[in-house]
Design a protein around this motif. Structure first.
Motif, PDB file in Angstrom:
ATOM      1  N   ASP A 100     -35.920  16.794  20.012  1.00 41.42           N
ATOM      2  CA  ASP A 100     -35.777  17.224  21.407  1.00 41.42           C
ATOM      3  C   ASP A 100     -36.234  16.132  22.374  1.00 41.42           C
ATOM      4  OD1 ASP A 100     -34.774  19.599  20.538  1.00 41.42           O
ATOM      5  OD2 ASP A 100     -36.330  20.865  21.419  1.00 41.42           O
ATOM      6  N   ASP A 134     -37.783  23.662  20.062  1.00 43.35           N
ATOM      7  CA  ASP A 134     -36.476  23.584  19.407  1.00 43.35           C
ATOM      8  C   ASP A 134     -35.328  24.112  20.262  1.00 43.35           C
ATOM      9  OD1 ASP A 134     -37.676  22.535  17.045  1.00 43.35           O
ATOM     10  OD2 ASP A 134     -38.263  24.562  16.464  1.00 43.35           O
ATOM     11  N   GLY A 137     -33.783  19.884  23.546  1.00 40.02           N
ATOM     12  CA  GLY A 137     -34.031  18.842  24.529  1.00 40.02           C
ATOM     13  C   GLY A 137     -33.628  19.273  25.934  1.00 40.02           C
TER      14      GLY A 137
END
Length: 204
Positions: A100, A134, A137
């Motif tokens: 991420d 999770d 990003g």
């Protein structure tokens, strides 16, 4: 327990309005302990790798494979804030979760005498809720915010269920963060007192 403390601001980069936190921490704190504190105040869940970038050096948790790839990682626990301050360093880049790619600007805003009777670290404040773990990003977080904020969005219920309930961007869970930081401070105090007892025993 400590003579000097650093006031530190942590900003999660790439997002507006800013997600930020401010803490006070002993100068004896090493970068591994600072990582644990950042995890507590954002809060993240400490389930991914991390690193601090300082110039051309990277500090984290070295892996034997790092040398194979020509990527040297120095021990985060081997570098203390006092060393950074004495070297004139006031800013670090902290990255959490290389997938991420959450990048944080960590700024040492001031160095001051510790307040008598205060157990450090101390949480001073912040704004806005951290992205879920999770989420994918920055692009994934933007999609997530769009879904949870719009009841008509086709993935609204799915995303609320995935995150475990309503997501309020302005509510960063201050009470829980304060509790987490106090727990770290209590653990540090206990370790320090045990060290002092052991030292006194050796000297006697």
């Amino acid at each position: 327990m400590t003579d000097q403390i650093a006031r530190i601001r942590i900003d999660l980069e790439g997002l507006e309005p800013r997600i930020w936190r401010r803490v006070e921490v002993s100068l004896s704190t090493n970068l591994r302990a600072l990582h644990e504190l950042i995890q507590a105040v954002m809060p993240w869940e400490d389930c991914h790798l991390y690193q601090f970038a300082l110039g051309d050096r990277v500090y984290g948790e070295p892996d034997p494979d790092d040398a194979h790839w020509g990527h040297k990682v120095y021990q985060a626990k081997g570098l203390r804030l006092s060393t950074l301050v004495n070297s004139g360093v006031t800013e670090l880049l902290y990255t959490y979760d290389f997938g991420d790619d959450w990048r944080h600007r960590v700024v040492i805003e001031a160095v001051e005498p510790a307040a008598p009777g205060v157990d450090y670290p101390v949480f001073l404040g912040g704004e806005r809720r951290c992205p879920p773990e999770d989420v994918g990003g920055l692009p994934g977080f933007m999609d997530f915010l769009e879904a949870v904020s719009n009841r008509q969005h086709p993935r609204h219920k799915e995303m609320l269920h995935w995150d475990g309930g309503p997501f309020l961007p302005t509510d960063f869970g201050e009470a829980e963060i304060v509790k987490r930081v106090r727990k770290i401070a209590a653990r540090r105090k206990t370790a320090y007192e045990a060290f002092q007892r052991s030292r006194a025993t050796r000297l006697n």
